[in-house]
Design a protein around this motif. Structure first.
Motif, PDB file in Angstrom:
ATOM      1  N   SER A 133     -84.457  -1.261 108.848  1.00 38.27           N
ATOM      2  CA  SER A 133     -85.201  -2.256 108.118  1.00 38.27           C
ATOM      3  C   SER A 133     -86.612  -2.601 108.821  1.00 38.27           C
ATOM      4  CB  SER A 133     -84.245  -3.541 108.237  1.00 38.27           C
ATOM      5  OG  SER A 133     -84.991  -4.754 107.722  1.00 38.27           O
ATOM      6  N   THR A 134     -87.440  -3.060 108.156  1.00 38.35           N
ATOM      7  CA  THR A 134     -88.571  -3.231 108.759  1.00 38.35           C
ATOM      8  C   THR A 134     -88.772  -5.249 108.902  1.00 38.35           C
ATOM      9  OG1 THR A 134     -89.983  -3.517 106.564  1.00 38.35           O
ATOM     10  CG2 THR A 134     -89.985  -1.448 107.859  1.00 38.35           C
ATOM     11  N   GLU A 135     -87.977  -5.466 108.383  1.00 41.91           N
ATOM     12  CA  GLU A 135     -87.793  -6.951 108.514  1.00 41.91           C
ATOM     13  C   GLU A 135     -87.393  -7.342 109.962  1.00 41.91           C
ATOM     14  OE1 GLU A 135     -85.346 -11.065 106.686  1.00 41.91           O
ATOM     15  OE2 GLU A 135     -84.942  -8.686 105.775  1.00 41.91           O
ATOM     16  N   LYS A 136     -87.899  -8.442 110.393  1.00 41.43           N
ATOM     17  CA  LYS A 136     -87.617  -9.023 111.825  1.00 41.43           C
ATOM     18  C   LYS A 136     -86.060  -9.427 111.675  1.00 41.43           C
ATOM     19  CE  LYS A 136     -88.825 -12.254 115.528  1.00 41.43           C
ATOM     20  NZ  LYS A 136     -89.370 -13.564 115.897  1.00 41.43           N
ATOM     21  N   PRO A 137     -85.204  -9.104 112.824  1.00 45.37           N
ATOM     22  CA  PRO A 137     -83.921  -9.322 112.804  1.00 45.37           C
ATOM     23  C   PRO A 137     -83.756 -10.809 113.172  1.00 45.37           C
ATOM     24  CG  PRO A 137     -84.332  -8.131 114.752  1.00 45.37           C
ATOM     25  CD  PRO A 137     -85.614  -8.118 113.970  1.00 45.37           C
ATOM     26  N   PHE A 138     -82.562 -11.384 112.675  1.00 48.41           N
ATOM     27  CA  PHE A 138     -82.063 -12.519 113.215  1.00 48.41           C
ATOM     28  C   PHE A 138     -81.436 -12.372 114.643  1.00 48.41           C
ATOM     29  CE2 PHE A 138     -82.614 -16.211 110.425  1.00 48.41           C
ATOM     30  CZ  PHE A 138     -82.334 -17.393 111.540  1.00 48.41           C
ATOM     31  N   THR A 139     -81.746 -12.924 115.697  1.00 48.87           N
ATOM     32  CA  THR A 139     -80.999 -12.728 117.039  1.00 48.87           C
ATOM     33  C   THR A 139     -79.888 -13.512 117.296  1.00 48.87           C
ATOM     34  OG1 THR A 139     -82.956 -11.531 117.916  1.00 48.87           O
ATOM     35  CG2 THR A 139     -81.330 -12.171 119.360  1.00 48.87           C
ATOM     36  N   ILE A 140     -78.726 -13.065 117.599  1.00 44.87           N
ATOM     37  CA  ILE A 140     -77.700 -13.962 118.270  1.00 44.87           C
ATOM     38  C   ILE A 140     -77.542 -13.845 119.734  1.00 44.87           C
ATOM     39  CG2 ILE A 140     -75.164 -14.651 118.137  1.00 44.87           C
ATOM     40  CD1 ILE A 140     -75.202 -13.188 115.397  1.00 44.87           C
ATOM     41  N   ILE A 141     -77.876 -14.874 120.398  1.00 40.05           N
ATOM     42  CA  ILE A 141     -77.645 -14.593 122.029  1.00 40.05           C
ATOM     43  C   ILE A 141     -76.370 -15.762 122.167  1.00 40.05           C
ATOM     44  CG2 ILE A 141     -78.773 -15.194 124.007  1.00 40.05           C
ATOM     45  CD1 ILE A 141     -81.297 -15.117 122.533  1.00 40.05           C
ATOM     46  N   SER A 142     -75.435 -14.935 122.918  1.00 37.57           N
ATOM     47  CA  SER A 142     -74.062 -15.554 123.158  1.00 37.57           C
ATOM     48  C   SER A 142     -73.847 -15.555 124.541  1.00 37.57           C
ATOM     49  CB  SER A 142     -72.813 -15.099 122.131  1.00 37.57           C
ATOM     50  OG  SER A 142     -71.752 -15.666 122.716  1.00 37.57           O
ATOM     51  N   ALA A 143     -73.729 -16.739 125.417  1.00 42.67           N
ATOM     52  CA  ALA A 143     -73.470 -16.712 126.653  1.00 42.67           C
ATOM     53  C   ALA A 143     -72.454 -17.877 126.813  1.00 42.67           C
ATOM     54  CB  ALA A 143     -74.847 -16.880 127.250  1.00 42.67           C
ATOM     55  N   PRO A 144     -71.118 -17.435 126.843  1.00 46.50           N
ATOM     56  CA  PRO A 144     -70.089 -18.519 126.958  1.00 46.50           C
ATOM     57  C   PRO A 144     -70.155 -19.287 128.240  1.00 46.50           C
ATOM     58  CG  PRO A 144     -69.250 -16.345 125.800  1.00 46.50           C
ATOM     59  CD  PRO A 144     -70.809 -16.142 126.444  1.00 46.50           C
ATOM     60  N   ASN A 145     -70.387 -18.406 129.551  1.00 51.90           N
ATOM     61  CA  ASN A 145     -70.336 -19.176 130.846  1.00 51.90           C
ATOM     62  C   ASN A 145     -71.509 -19.957 131.063  1.00 51.90           C
ATOM     63  OD1 ASN A 145     -67.672 -18.124 131.382  1.00 51.90           O
ATOM     64  ND2 ASN A 145     -68.322 -15.984 132.033  1.00 51.90           N
ATOM     65  N   PHE A 146     -72.434 -19.870 130.260  1.00 50.84           N
ATOM     66  CA  PHE A 146     -73.418 -20.670 130.492  1.00 50.84           C
ATOM     67  C   PHE A 146     -73.031 -22.110 129.865  1.00 50.84           C
ATOM     68  CE2 PHE A 146     -77.351 -22.998 129.378  1.00 50.84           C
ATOM     69  CZ  PHE A 146     -77.933 -23.019 130.502  1.00 50.84           C
ATOM     70  N   LYS A 147     -73.168 -23.260 130.538  1.00 50.07           N
ATOM     71  CA  LYS A 147     -72.649 -24.479 130.243  1.00 50.07           C
ATOM     72  C   LYS A 147     -73.999 -25.483 130.022  1.00 50.07           C
ATOM     73  CE  LYS A 147     -68.471 -23.135 130.916  1.00 50.07           C
ATOM     74  NZ  LYS A 147     -67.683 -22.962 129.930  1.00 50.07           N
ATOM     75  N   ALA A 148     -74.105 -26.059 129.057  1.00 49.62           N
ATOM     76  CA  ALA A 148     -75.310 -27.181 128.829  1.00 49.62           C
ATOM     77  C   ALA A 148     -75.091 -28.413 129.611  1.00 49.62           C
ATOM     78  CB  ALA A 148     -75.593 -27.352 127.391  1.00 49.62           C
ATOM     79  N   ASP A 149     -76.091 -29.099 129.841  1.00 51.95           N
ATOM     80  CA  ASP A 149     -75.874 -30.506 130.356  1.00 51.95           C
ATOM     81  C   ASP A 149     -76.407 -31.335 129.261  1.00 51.95           C
ATOM     82  OD1 ASP A 149     -76.400 -32.843 131.532  1.00 51.95           O
ATOM     83  OD2 ASP A 149     -76.905 -32.025 133.613  1.00 51.95           O
ATOM     84  N   PRO A 150     -75.580 -32.206 128.663  1.00 53.92           N
ATOM     85  CA  PRO A 150     -75.946 -33.088 127.571  1.00 53.92           C
ATOM     86  C   PRO A 150     -77.264 -33.966 127.896  1.00 53.92           C
ATOM     87  CG  PRO A 150     -73.554 -32.601 127.417  1.00 53.92           C
ATOM     88  CD  PRO A 150     -74.326 -32.173 128.961  1.00 53.92           C
ATOM     89  N   GLU A 151     -77.179 -34.491 129.124  1.00 55.36           N
ATOM     90  CA  GLU A 151     -78.223 -35.494 129.422  1.00 55.36           C
ATOM     91  C   GLU A 151     -79.630 -34.971 129.509  1.00 55.36           C
ATOM     92  OE1 GLU A 151     -77.357 -37.882 132.788  1.00 55.36           O
ATOM     93  OE2 GLU A 151     -75.360 -38.534 131.961  1.00 55.36           O
ATOM     94  N   ILE A 152     -79.361 -33.329 130.018  1.00 54.62           N
ATOM     95  CA  ILE A 152     -80.928 -32.795 130.276  1.00 54.62           C
ATOM     96  C   ILE A 152     -81.120 -31.954 128.862  1.00 54.62           C
ATOM     97  CG2 ILE A 152     -82.147 -30.945 131.552  1.00 54.62           C
ATOM     98  CD1 ILE A 152     -80.506 -31.790 133.835  1.00 54.62           C
ATOM     99  N   ASP A 153     -80.059 -31.534 128.366  1.00 54.48           N
ATOM    100  CA  ASP A 153     -80.454 -30.439 127.101  1.00 54.48           C
ATOM    101  C   ASP A 153     -80.335 -31.129 125.648  1.00 54.48           C
ATOM    102  OD1 ASP A 153     -81.004 -28.208 128.959  1.00 54.48           O
ATOM    103  OD2 ASP A 153     -78.408 -28.369 129.179  1.00 54.48           O
ATOM    104  N   GLY A 154     -79.775 -32.224 125.634  1.00 56.75           N
ATOM    105  CA  GLY A 154     -79.968 -32.927 124.257  1.00 56.75           C
ATOM    106  C   GLY A 154     -78.667 -32.491 123.367  1.00 56.75           C
ATOM    107  N   THR A 155     -77.762 -31.773 124.097  1.00 59.76           N
ATOM    108  CA  THR A 155     -76.490 -31.359 123.278  1.00 59.76           C
ATOM    109  C   THR A 155     -75.342 -32.367 123.214  1.00 59.76           C
ATOM    110  OG1 THR A 155     -75.620 -30.279 125.293  1.00 59.76           O
ATOM    111  CG2 THR A 155     -76.946 -28.891 123.841  1.00 59.76           C
TER     112      THR A 155
END
Length: 528
Positions: A147-169
Motif C-alpha cells: 500500500s502507498t497509503e500512510k499506515p495508522f500506527t498503534i503504539i501499545s506500552a502497557p507498563n507505561f502509566k499516565a499521571d492524570p494530573e499532568i497528562d489530562g487522562t
C-alpha cells in the motif's frame, strides 16, 4: 508537535536496534516464553494474564479534538475529547519509554479484507504476546501489492502509566485516537482487546466516507452464496453462532458492507471462551492451537490443559486465533449482500422471545436501541449481567452520530430485501438469578430455520407487550419455549418484568429526537 515532527520521532523509534520487525509466530512464541510473558499450553497456544484490566476501559478512551474532525465526531461520554497538546506530550513520553526498553515488537498488516478499502496498520508493542495477538487478529501484509497509503500506527506500552494530573487522562490508563496524525496510543492496560477495538473505532469513522456501512457483527455464508449477519455485543453469541459447521465463516466480529457486498475487517477471531467445550463449539475449541493466544484462562500447572469453566481471573476469558485456524472459512473474507440479519440480545430480564420476525420499522427500532445485557468481565466493574442499550449494537465504537449508521442500514435492508430477526440468547423462565440461560441447541435451531427460510411463511402470534411477531413453531424447539410467558411460573410476574423492560426501551428511545415517528410507534413496545 506537527505531523512531520511526529513522523520523524516515530521513524527513529522504528529504526532503533531494539526494534523487532515482523517476527514469525515461532519467534514471537520463543520471545514470550523467554521473557516469561506467558506460558505454553497443552495445545501449543500461549496463555497470558492481563492483571487488573481484564476488559476494556471505556472511561479511559479519548479522541483528539483536531480541526478536521471536531465538527464530525459525536462528542459525549463515549467519544471524549482530549487536546492536541495533551496527546503530543503523552505521545513523546511513550516513544521515549519504548526507546529505553531492551526490545519491542512491530507488526505490519491491514484492516479490511477488500483491498479497495484496506487500512494499512503498523502495530508497535512493548509485549511480545501483544504482537502475537496482533498477528492473529489483523490481516497480514501482502508484499505483492504494497500500500502507498500512510499506515495508522498503534503504539501499545502497557507498563507505561499516565499521571492524570499532568497528562489530562482519567487514570493511569489511556486509549487515544488521533485521526490527523493517524495514531492510536495505548498505555496502562495489558488487555489486548483495546488494540482490536481501537482499530474498529477508526474504521467506523473512515468507512462511511466511502459509503460503506461498518458493522459490529459476525458473518457467514452458505455453500450456495447466501450471506447472514449476526449483530450483538460481546457475549451475545456472535462468534459462537457464526462458527457454523454447515456454513463458511466470513468473520466473527467486524465487517463492512459496500456496494459489492460484505467484507471482514479483521484477519482473525477474538472469542469468549468461558465454559467452552469441544461438543458445543468445536470450531472455536479446535482453533486454540499453536499460534493462538489465550487471555486469562486458568491452566493446570502440570498438564498445561485449559480449564474453560474456571473464571478465577475473569468471566471475560478470551481466545485470539487466525481465520486460518478455522476449517470452513471463506478466503479472502469477502461475500455478497446479506439475505438474513439476526440481532442478538442477551436479555437479563428473561422476557424477550427467543426469536421474533421484525418488520422494517421494528428492525430500525431495535438496531437503534441495541438492547442487551453487559456480561461479567467485558468491561471493568461489570460483575453480573447488567441491562443496557448500546446503539447499533456497538455504541462504544461509533465516532459518528448513530443515525448515520442506522440510516445506512435501513437503506441496505430496503435495497436488498433482507429478512431481519431478533434472537434472545439470554434468559428464559425468569430473570437472571431465577431463570436459565437459553439452551444453545435451541438458539442454533432457530437461527438455522431463519437463515434457511423456514420462517418466511410461518404463522406468528404478536407478543402482547413488545408487539413482536413470534413464530408458533420452529423445528427442533419446543413450542412453549417460543412464548416467554409460558416459561415463567407466574404470568403476573412475567408481565411486571416485561413492563419494566418496555419502559426502559421507551425511555431510551427518547434520545432519538430526529427519528421517523413511524419507527418509534410501529417498532417499539405496544403502548398501554
Amino acid at each position: 508537535m506537527n505531523i512531520v515532527e511526529m513522523s520523524n520521532e516515530l521513524a527513529q523509534l522504528v529504526k532503533g536496534e531494539n526494534a523487532n520487525h515482523n517476527l514469525s509466530v515461532a519467534q514471537l512464541v520463543e520471545k514470550v516464553l523467554e521473557r516469561k510473558e506467558g506460558i505454553l499450553t497443552s495445545t501449543g497456544a500461549i496463555r497470558a494474564t492481563t492483571g487488573a484490566y481484564t476488559g476494556r476501559s471505556p472511561k479511559d478512551k479519548f479522541i483528539v479534538k483536531e480541526q478536521s474532525v471536531k465538527n464530525k465526531i459525536d462528542w459525549g461520554t463515549v467519544n471524549k475529547p482530549i487536546s492536541e497538546e495533551a496527546f503530543d506530550k503523552l505521545y513523546s513520553k511513550v516513544i521515549s519509554y519504548l526507546k529505553e526498553r531492551d526490545e519491542f515488537y512491530i507488526f505490519n498488516g491491514f484492516a479490511g479484507a477488500d483491498k479497495r478499502y484496506q487500512l494499512p496498520l503498523q502495530v508497535i508493542n512493548e509485549f511480545a504476546w501483544h504482537n502475537l495477538f496482533a498477528q492473529q487478529l489483523f490481516i497480514k501484509e501482502n508484499n505483492d501489492s504494497p500500500s502507498t497509503e500512510k499506515p495508522f500506527t498503534i503504539i501499545s506500552a502497557p507498563n507505561f502509566k499516565a499521571d492524570p494530573e499532568i497528562d489530562g487522562t482519567n487514570s493511569e490508563t489511556f486509549i487515544i485516537i488521533s485521526f490527523e496524525k493517524r495514531a492510536i496510543l495505548i498505555g496502562g492496560t495489558e488487555y489486548a482487546g483495546e488494540m482490536k477495538k481501537s482499530v474498529f473505532s477508526v474504521m467506523n469513522y473512515l468507512l462511511p466516507e466511502n459509503n460503506i456501512l461498518p458493522m459490529h457483527c459476525s458473518a457467514n455464508v452458505g455453500f450456495e452464496g447466501d450471506v447472514a449477519l449476526f449483530f450483538g455485543l460481546s457475549g451475545t453469541g456472535k462468534t459462537t453462532l457464526s462458527a457454523d459447521p454447515n456454513r463458511r465463516l466470513i468473520g466473527d466480529d467486524e465487517h463492512g458492507w459496500s456496494t459489492s457486498g460484505v467484507f471482514n475487517i479483521e484477519g482473525g477471531c477474538y472469542a469468549k471462551c468461558i465454559n467452552l467445550t469441544k461438543e458445543k463449539e468445536p470450531q472455536i475449541f479446535n482453533a486454540i492451537r499453536y499460534g493462538a493466544v489465550l487471555e486469562n484462562v486458568v491452566i493446570d500447572d502440570e498438564t498445561r490443559e485449559a480449564d474453560y469453566d474456571d473464571s478465577f481471573y475473569t468471566e471475560n476469558t478470551r481466545a485470539a486465533y487466525s481465520l486460518e485456524a478455522i476449517d470452513k472459512v471463506i478466503t479472502p473474507s469477502i461475500a455478497g449482500h446479506p439475505q438474513t440479519i439476526v440481532f442478538l440480545t442477551a436479555d437479563a430480564f428473561g422476557v424477550l422471545p427467543p426469536i421474533s420476525k421484525l418488520s422494517r420499522e421494528q428492525a430500525m427500532y431495535h438496531f437503534l436501541s441495541g438492547y442487551t445485557s453487559k456480561l461479567a468481565g467485558t468491561e471493568r466493574g461489570i460483575t453480573a449481567p447488567e441491562a443496557t442499550f448500546s446503539t447499533c449494537f456497538g455504541s462504544p465504537f461509533l465516532p459518528l452520530p448513530a443515525t448515520r449508521y442506522a440510516n445506512m442500514l435501513g437503506q441496505k435492508i430496503d435495497e436488498h430485501t433482507v429478512q431481519v430477526f431478533l434472537v434472545n440468547t439470554g434468559w428464559t423462565g425468569g430473570e437472571y438469578g431465577v431463570g436459565n440461560r437459553m439452551k444453545l441447541k435451541y438458539t442454533r435451531a432457530m437461527v438455522q430455520a431463519a437463515i434457511e427460510g423456514d420462517l418466511d411463511n410461518i404463522e406468528t402470534v404478536k407478543d402482547e407487550v413488545f408487539g413482536l411477531n413470534i413464530p408458533i413453531h420452529v423445528p427442533g424447539v419446543p413450542d412453549d419455549v417460543l412464548q416467554p410467558h409460558l416459561t415463567w411460573s407466574s404470568k403476573e410476574d412475567y408481565l411486571q418484568k416485561a413492563s419494566e423492560l418496555a419502559t426502559k426501551f421507551n425511555n431510551n428511545f427518547k434520545k432519538f429526537a430526529h427519528v421517523s415517528p413511524e419507527i418509534e410507534h410501529l417498532g417499539g413496545p405496544l403502548s398501554k
